[in-house]
Design a protein around this motif. Structure first.
Motif, PDB file in Angstrom:
ATOM      1  N   ASN A   1      12.050   4.323  -8.997  1.00 40.76           N
ATOM      2  CA  ASN A   1      10.918   3.808  -8.222  1.00 40.76           C
ATOM      3  C   ASN A   1      10.834   4.598  -6.917  1.00 40.76           C
ATOM      4  O   ASN A   1      11.676   4.454  -6.034  1.00 40.76           O
TER       5      ASN A   1
ATOM      6  N   GLU B   1       9.017   4.304  -4.261  1.00 40.02           N
ATOM      7  CA  GLU B   1       8.929   3.559  -3.003  1.00 40.02           C
ATOM      8  C   GLU B   1      10.291   2.996  -2.602  1.00 40.02           C
ATOM      9  O   GLU B   1      10.630   2.962  -1.417  1.00 40.02           O
TER      10      GLU B   1
ATOM     11  N   ARG C   1      12.081   5.832  -1.026  1.00 43.23           N
ATOM     12  CA  ARG C   1      11.641   6.105   0.347  1.00 43.23           C
ATOM     13  C   ARG C   1      12.164   5.030   1.305  1.00 43.23           C
ATOM     14  O   ARG C   1      12.584   5.326   2.422  1.00 43.23           O
TER      15      ARG C   1
ATOM     16  N   PRO D   1       2.685   0.085   2.905  1.00 48.13           N
ATOM     17  CA  PRO D   1       3.517   0.898   2.009  1.00 48.13           C
ATOM     18  C   PRO D   1       4.428   1.868   2.757  1.00 48.13           C
ATOM     19  O   PRO D   1       4.075   2.399   3.802  1.00 48.13           O
TER      20      PRO D   1
ATOM     21  N   ARG E   1       5.186   5.070   2.633  1.00 50.08           N
ATOM     22  CA  ARG E   1       4.624   6.277   2.013  1.00 50.08           C
ATOM     23  C   ARG E   1       4.230   7.272   3.106  1.00 50.08           C
ATOM     24  O   ARG E   1       3.784   6.876   4.151  1.00 50.08           O
TER      25      ARG E   1
END
Length: 339
Positions: free
Chosen positions: A269, A271, A274, A337, A339
């Motif tokens: 995954n 995310e 991160r 998010p 991101r």
């Protein structure tokens, strides 16, 4: 002579610039080796010392998560008890690095007091508690009641608005702290105790006979509670804000205190990768290493774990998630998010 003045002005400007740089909150906290967190004077489940003098609670947990992120030590925190009247001046004067106690985000506090609310960690509303023998089942039956109320709070203003709109009168019994309000209420000095519903639940749980007291069904305000920092230090505001978002996102993504170390090795995954510093280099963007969020989650768990262990429905406080559920579960919790 003019040259001397010019050089002197340059030297003063350079000195001032150096001071400004030295006084960033992140550097101050890291150089001190300790986070100073403004807390409650004592609210069970949210912020209060236990029998051994160790601070515990939902807001306390957030401060420990922040200390873990910034200092790699969730116990490197000093908790400063602050009343409703002293909390903002203590933050403004740098007596504390962050305010993490039941503080409502409002326009005036955000703009006029030069504070930055970094997010909402608990969606609340104001309610009323009465003794069951008062025979009242609705706040609309409180005309003429005496009401214990903390001064210097949004609660005080909401109370006046509610009674005015409903053409009712009341007699305020002003108090300075939640502890004083509880004492006066239990002593019969007022018919009603009003504050945030979460604080009423916290108070009731500590009473000798909790079942003798009822929280009325009406919720008369919006009380978004959350951490607060000073205006003017965007780096620190970002760190505090995204530490909160990290705990919220971790719950949504299924990252827990139990599996965070395993997931730090990498997952499928992106995310999660991160969030935990496997990809993206996000920590470096605001002056931390890339495992800051992983440390915060390991220290106190994700948002759901922290809620359940301190104020959830299996604790004496007994609060349901309600609006504080994830957005995927019908609540308002939502982290931007990673991101």
């Amino acid at each position: 002579m003019k040259k001397t003045v010019f050089v002197g002005a340059l030297s003063a400007a350079a000195f001032s610039a150096g001071l400004a740089h030295a006084q960033t909150t992140l550097e101050t906290v890291q150089n001190r080796g300790e986070l100073i967190c403004g807390s409650n004077t004592g609210q069970a489940g949210f912020g209060a010392p236990d029998a051994n003098g160790v601070w515990q609670g939902f807001d306390v947990g957030f401060c420990r998560a922040l200390a873990a992120a910034v200092l790699n030590d969730p116990n490197a925190v000093t908790f400063v008890p602050l009343t409703s009247q002293t909390r903002f001046s203590a933050l403004a004067s740098s007596e504390v690095d962050v305010l993490a106690r039941n503080t409502t985000w409002t326009f005036v506090r955000d703009v006029d007091l030069n504070l930055t609310f970094v997010g909402t960690n608990y969606y609340d509303g104001q309610g009323f508690m009465v003794t069951r023998d008062l025979g009242v089942s609705s706040a609309l039956e409180l005309d003429g009641a005496t009401v214990c109320i903390e001064t210097g709070t949004t609660t005080e203003l909401n109370l006046a608005d509610y009674f005015r709109v409903n053409n009712m009168s009341y007699e305020p019994v002003p108090v300075d702290t939640a502890a004083e309000a509880q004492q006066q209420y239990l002593a019969g000095a007022c018919d009603v105790y009003t504050t945030d519903v979460s604080a009423l639940a916290s108070s009731r749980a500590a009473f000798a006979e909790p079942g003798d007291h009822a929280i009325l069904p009406e919720v008369i305000s919006k009380e978004p509670l959350g951490p607060v920092v000073r205006h003017g230090d965007d780096q620190w505001a970002d760190i505090v804000q995204w530490t909160l978002f990290a705990l919220i996102a971790a719950e949504e993504l299924g990252v827990t205190s139990a599996n965070v170390e395993e997931l730090k090795a990498g997952s499928n995954n992106p995310e999660i990768n991160r969030l935990l510093g496997v990809e993206g280099g996000f920590g470096e963007m605001f002056g931390l290493d890339n495992e800051w969020a992983a440390r915060a989650i390991a220290a106190v768990g994700n948002y759901g774990e922290l809620f359940a262990s301190t104020i959830g429905d299996q604790t004496p406080i007994g609060l349901a998630r309600g609006l504080n559920a994830q957005w995927t579960q019908g609540g308002l919790l939502y982290a931007p998010p990673f991101r």
